[in-house]
Structure formats: structure tokens, C-alpha cells
Motif scaffolding. Sequence first.
Motif, PDB file in Angstrom:
ATOM      1  N   ILE A 187       1.254 -21.661 108.129  1.00  0.00           N
ATOM      2  CA  ILE A 187       1.969 -22.705 108.443  1.00  0.00           C
ATOM      3  C   ILE A 187       1.153 -24.057 107.828  1.00  0.00           C
ATOM      4  O   ILE A 187       1.789 -24.753 107.125  1.00  0.00           O
ATOM      5  CB  ILE A 187       2.006 -22.956 109.896  1.00  0.00           C
ATOM      6  CG1 ILE A 187       2.921 -21.702 110.582  1.00  0.00           C
ATOM      7  CG2 ILE A 187       2.775 -24.193 110.114  1.00  0.00           C
ATOM      8  CD1 ILE A 187       3.042 -21.752 112.123  1.00  0.00           C
ATOM      9  N   VAL A 188      -0.147 -23.990 107.786  1.00  0.00           N
ATOM     10  CA  VAL A 188      -0.816 -25.388 107.305  1.00  0.00           C
ATOM     11  C   VAL A 188      -0.718 -25.158 105.689  1.00  0.00           C
ATOM     12  O   VAL A 188      -0.287 -26.339 104.967  1.00  0.00           O
ATOM     13  CB  VAL A 188      -2.297 -25.148 107.686  1.00  0.00           C
ATOM     14  CG1 VAL A 188      -3.046 -26.454 106.987  1.00  0.00           C
ATOM     15  CG2 VAL A 188      -2.408 -25.352 109.203  1.00  0.00           C
ATOM     16  N   ARG A 189      -0.878 -24.102 105.139  1.00  0.00           N
ATOM     17  CA  ARG A 189      -0.843 -23.890 103.709  1.00  0.00           C
ATOM     18  C   ARG A 189       0.638 -24.370 103.130  1.00  0.00           C
ATOM     19  O   ARG A 189       0.773 -25.286 102.332  1.00  0.00           O
ATOM     20  CB  ARG A 189      -0.935 -22.533 103.308  1.00  0.00           C
ATOM     21  CG  ARG A 189      -2.313 -21.813 103.363  1.00  0.00           C
ATOM     22  CD  ARG A 189      -2.418 -20.827 102.379  1.00  0.00           C
ATOM     23  NE  ARG A 189      -1.598 -19.889 102.456  1.00  0.00           N
ATOM     24  CZ  ARG A 189      -1.270 -18.600 102.922  1.00  0.00           C
ATOM     25  NH1 ARG A 189      -2.621 -18.406 103.554  1.00  0.00           N
ATOM     26  NH2 ARG A 189      -0.460 -17.892 102.795  1.00  0.00           N
ATOM     27  N   ARG A 190       1.713 -24.050 103.805  1.00  0.00           N
ATOM     28  CA  ARG A 190       3.068 -24.209 103.422  1.00  0.00           C
ATOM     29  C   ARG A 190       3.437 -25.751 103.747  1.00  0.00           C
ATOM     30  O   ARG A 190       4.134 -26.322 102.917  1.00  0.00           O
ATOM     31  CB  ARG A 190       4.105 -23.381 104.219  1.00  0.00           C
ATOM     32  CG  ARG A 190       5.491 -23.873 103.719  1.00  0.00           C
ATOM     33  CD  ARG A 190       6.415 -22.577 104.234  1.00  0.00           C
ATOM     34  NE  ARG A 190       6.257 -21.643 103.619  1.00  0.00           N
ATOM     35  CZ  ARG A 190       6.974 -21.248 102.240  1.00  0.00           C
ATOM     36  NH1 ARG A 190       7.593 -22.093 101.842  1.00  0.00           N
ATOM     37  NH2 ARG A 190       6.739 -19.962 101.589  1.00  0.00           N
ATOM     38  N   VAL A 245      -0.202 -32.464  98.568  1.00  0.00           N
ATOM     39  CA  VAL A 245      -0.148 -32.252  96.938  1.00  0.00           C
ATOM     40  C   VAL A 245       1.193 -32.935  96.604  1.00  0.00           C
ATOM     41  O   VAL A 245       1.086 -34.057  95.419  1.00  0.00           O
ATOM     42  CB  VAL A 245       0.100 -30.847  96.564  1.00  0.00           C
ATOM     43  CG1 VAL A 245       0.425 -30.581  95.179  1.00  0.00           C
ATOM     44  CG2 VAL A 245      -1.318 -30.124  96.988  1.00  0.00           C
ATOM     45  N   ARG A 246       2.362 -32.960  96.911  1.00  0.00           N
ATOM     46  CA  ARG A 246       3.487 -33.541  96.494  1.00  0.00           C
ATOM     47  C   ARG A 246       3.296 -34.978  96.596  1.00  0.00           C
ATOM     48  O   ARG A 246       3.755 -35.741  95.675  1.00  0.00           O
ATOM     49  CB  ARG A 246       4.873 -32.980  96.928  1.00  0.00           C
ATOM     50  CG  ARG A 246       5.117 -31.522  96.837  1.00  0.00           C
ATOM     51  CD  ARG A 246       4.896 -30.939  95.789  1.00  0.00           C
ATOM     52  NE  ARG A 246       5.664 -31.739  94.424  1.00  0.00           N
ATOM     53  CZ  ARG A 246       5.746 -31.699  93.102  1.00  0.00           C
ATOM     54  NH1 ARG A 246       4.894 -30.718  92.757  1.00  0.00           N
ATOM     55  NH2 ARG A 246       6.251 -32.574  92.474  1.00  0.00           N
ATOM     56  N   VAL A 283      -2.898 -33.781  90.289  1.00  0.00           N
ATOM     57  CA  VAL A 283      -3.595 -32.596  91.221  1.00  0.00           C
ATOM     58  C   VAL A 283      -3.780 -31.520  90.090  1.00  0.00           C
ATOM     59  O   VAL A 283      -2.626 -30.828  89.617  1.00  0.00           O
ATOM     60  CB  VAL A 283      -2.611 -32.270  92.468  1.00  0.00           C
ATOM     61  CG1 VAL A 283      -3.401 -31.330  93.365  1.00  0.00           C
ATOM     62  CG2 VAL A 283      -2.243 -33.451  93.281  1.00  0.00           C
ATOM     63  N   LEU A 284      -5.064 -31.067  90.212  1.00  0.00           N
ATOM     64  CA  LEU A 284      -5.190 -29.918  89.572  1.00  0.00           C
ATOM     65  C   LEU A 284      -6.003 -28.785  90.472  1.00  0.00           C
ATOM     66  O   LEU A 284      -6.627 -29.061  91.249  1.00  0.00           O
ATOM     67  CB  LEU A 284      -6.242 -29.913  88.439  1.00  0.00           C
ATOM     68  CG  LEU A 284      -6.652 -28.515  87.678  1.00  0.00           C
ATOM     69  CD1 LEU A 284      -6.744 -28.931  86.237  1.00  0.00           C
ATOM     70  CD2 LEU A 284      -7.865 -27.783  88.452  1.00  0.00           C
ATOM     71  N   PHE A 285      -5.100 -27.565  90.818  1.00  0.00           N
ATOM     72  CA  PHE A 285      -5.560 -26.598  91.862  1.00  0.00           C
ATOM     73  C   PHE A 285      -5.643 -25.399  91.120  1.00  0.00           C
ATOM     74  O   PHE A 285      -4.927 -24.835  90.398  1.00  0.00           O
ATOM     75  CB  PHE A 285      -4.720 -26.616  93.258  1.00  0.00           C
ATOM     76  CG  PHE A 285      -3.425 -26.199  93.230  1.00  0.00           C
ATOM     77  CD1 PHE A 285      -3.371 -24.975  93.424  1.00  0.00           C
ATOM     78  CD2 PHE A 285      -2.478 -26.791  92.587  1.00  0.00           C
ATOM     79  CE1 PHE A 285      -1.962 -24.386  93.690  1.00  0.00           C
ATOM     80  CE2 PHE A 285      -1.304 -26.393  92.613  1.00  0.00           C
ATOM     81  CZ  PHE A 285      -0.922 -25.047  93.108  1.00  0.00           C
ATOM     82  N   VAL A 306       1.436 -21.080  94.039  1.00  0.00           N
ATOM     83  CA  VAL A 306       1.528 -22.086  92.702  1.00  0.00           C
ATOM     84  C   VAL A 306       2.794 -22.159  92.319  1.00  0.00           C
ATOM     85  O   VAL A 306       3.135 -23.394  91.827  1.00  0.00           O
ATOM     86  CB  VAL A 306       0.694 -21.288  91.630  1.00  0.00           C
ATOM     87  CG1 VAL A 306       0.903 -22.109  90.349  1.00  0.00           C
ATOM     88  CG2 VAL A 306      -0.973 -21.024  91.919  1.00  0.00           C
ATOM     89  N   GLU A 307       3.426 -21.098  92.441  1.00  0.00           N
ATOM     90  CA  GLU A 307       5.094 -21.449  91.962  1.00  0.00           C
ATOM     91  C   GLU A 307       5.731 -22.511  93.049  1.00  0.00           C
ATOM     92  O   GLU A 307       6.713 -23.079  92.416  1.00  0.00           O
ATOM     93  CB  GLU A 307       5.713 -19.948  92.130  1.00  0.00           C
ATOM     94  CG  GLU A 307       7.127 -19.902  91.421  1.00  0.00           C
ATOM     95  CD  GLU A 307       7.434 -18.213  91.315  1.00  0.00           C
ATOM     96  OE1 GLU A 307       8.603 -18.342  90.642  1.00  0.00           O
ATOM     97  OE2 GLU A 307       6.792 -17.535  91.607  1.00  0.00           O
ATOM     98  N   ARG A 308       5.340 -22.296  94.084  1.00  0.00           N
ATOM     99  CA  ARG A 308       5.793 -23.300  95.048  1.00  0.00           C
ATOM    100  C   ARG A 308       5.666 -24.784  94.833  1.00  0.00           C
ATOM    101  O   ARG A 308       6.388 -25.916  94.848  1.00  0.00           O
ATOM    102  CB  ARG A 308       5.637 -23.066  96.396  1.00  0.00           C
ATOM    103  CG  ARG A 308       6.645 -23.619  97.603  1.00  0.00           C
ATOM    104  CD  ARG A 308       6.125 -23.329  98.880  1.00  0.00           C
ATOM    105  NE  ARG A 308       4.763 -23.457  99.545  1.00  0.00           N
ATOM    106  CZ  ARG A 308       3.909 -22.583  99.627  1.00  0.00           C
ATOM    107  NH1 ARG A 308       4.343 -21.279  99.249  1.00  0.00           N
ATOM    108  NH2 ARG A 308       2.508 -22.891  99.963  1.00  0.00           N
ATOM    109  N   MET A 309       4.255 -24.961  94.384  1.00  0.00           N
ATOM    110  CA  MET A 309       3.783 -26.267  94.386  1.00  0.00           C
ATOM    111  C   MET A 309       3.683 -26.875  92.936  1.00  0.00           C
ATOM    112  O   MET A 309       3.739 -28.164  92.648  1.00  0.00           O
ATOM    113  CB  MET A 309       2.428 -26.326  95.104  1.00  0.00           C
ATOM    114  CG  MET A 309       2.376 -26.204  96.436  1.00  0.00           C
ATOM    115  SD  MET A 309       0.969 -26.721  97.404  1.00  0.00           S
ATOM    116  CE  MET A 309      -0.300 -26.029  96.284  1.00  0.00           C
TER     117      MET A 309
END
Length: 302
Positions: free
Chosen positions: A166-169, A176-177, A186-188, A196-199
Amino acid sequence: MSEDRVVSIAGLSRRFGRKLALDSVDLQVPRGVVFGLVGENGAGKTTLIRHMLGLYRCQAGSVRVFGRDPVAEPVEVLRRVGYLSEDRDLPEWMTVAEVLRYLRAFYPSWDDGFAEDLRRQFELDPKARVKTLSQGQRARTALLAAIAYRPELLVLDEPSTGLDPIVRRDILTAIVRTIAEEGRTVLFSSHLLDEVERMADWIAMMDRGRIVLRGPLADVKGAHRRLTLRFDEPPQQPPRLAGSLFSEGYGREWTAVCEGPPDLLAREAAGLGARVVGEDVPSLDEIFVARVRSREPVESEG
């Protein structure tokens, strides 16, 4: 370095004894994007990040962050960079409030209101000592410390370690957004390709110390197709289309991850005696697996 590049790396190589950790890496990170660096553990992601932070001196090649050498000019670079490591190294004896007060003294741009908003959002007790925090609470404290002074470049090395789904999402994605929407970068790094695909707006894929694919995420995905092929008779070996990175299947039906125009791929399939009965855009995970496996010897199946 061009003004629109926050990070510029050219021909960077690094050895640890006999191990080649980085192999002639070229990479540019544009300003104002969320840049995902993906790869399996041991691919070279952390080593690359440590060069960006000036923790390693270049053995070959060059690294520039904001146009500066992070080894020769660490103060000028690091005052503009926020960093969250996978280790979350925090003083065990300090409370959360003491950690934030201590770090505040180093950054003139520290935003007290923003830091307090994040502390409440992260549900962190200011009186709790670091040594009593759970892994997830440590991760949240370290993340708060990395972004409270609103750095121009935020570097996150495996930021999801210790964070529940939940925290991740919700929290990580929102932060980040928000940073990117403010025009910062932002580089992660992550081995979680769905994250990664989501952010991410841009990506670079690493495999065994090399960059195997890079570019805007939309372009990377748009250049690949997942094709389902059906043969009248089972092929004697895995089908190899021009542009095919990886194929798997059994009998008369095979799936191939390919790079190239769909009409060309369909003609290639017909030339092998197959019909394309399904076509879709593969996930980033499928593209990564196909890219990595395409560098391995292909074993024929009888």
C-alpha cells in the motif's frame, strides 16, 4: 553538458578485481522526468548510482551531474541531490525528530512545513528512537529525510525495500509524481518492473554491467510486440523471426516477443509457415526478460 540533462555518463567502466561491474556505460538523464533504472540484483545499478554521487572515482569514462564532476566538486553536486539508499543508514540512538533537526542544519532549502506534512502522512512518531522503528518506518523516515529539502535531483536506490504494497503504490508513487510535476528530476533503481512501469517516464535496462535498452517508456513499449504464432505443423526448433528477441511455446503454438513493425513481423511469420493469431504490447517485465535471454545462447528443442 546540455542544459536539459541532469546526468550525463559516457564510456563508464568499473572493475572490482576480475569482475567487470560496469561495461562502457553511456547514459543521459533528462531534466524533469522520472527515470527508472531497471535490472536484476547485481546488474550494476547501485555501482552506477555510486558514481553519480561521487562515492566512486571513474576508472574509465566520465560522469557529470548538473555539468559537474561529483568527485571533484562534491559539495556543489550533493547539495542539489537527495539520496535514499537501500540500507537506510540512520543514527540508531536518535529520535525521528532529532534525525530531522540534525539533517536540517545541512540544507538551507529544508522545508519545515513539507517535512511535518510528510511525517504525519507517514505516521511517524517524532519521539520514537530509530532503533525501535520497524523496517517500514525506517524506510519512511529515510525517504522523508531525502526529500524534505526539495532537491533538484532525487536518487532512490531500490526505494521499495521495506515498504508494504500500500505504501509503495500510494505514498511512493504520489511523492515521485509530485516531485516531477514541480520540474525536478527523479532517478530510481528497482528490480520491480511493474513499479517502474507505473511510475517512470524514461527507462534504462541494465544487464551484466551494460545498458541494453534506454529511452522514453512509451517509445520502448511501442517498439515491441508480443505475437502468438500458430503453425500447421509443430516446428522442429523455436521460430526465429527477424526482430524476435525471445520465443517460447510447445507444439503448434508459440509466443514471441519481437521488436519491429507489425506488418513486417507478420510477413516473417508467414515465411516460417505460421499465422499471427494474437498481437499485444508486452509488459516491461516481458521486454526485459526477452532482452536478457536474447543475450544468452539459444538451445534448440527437438
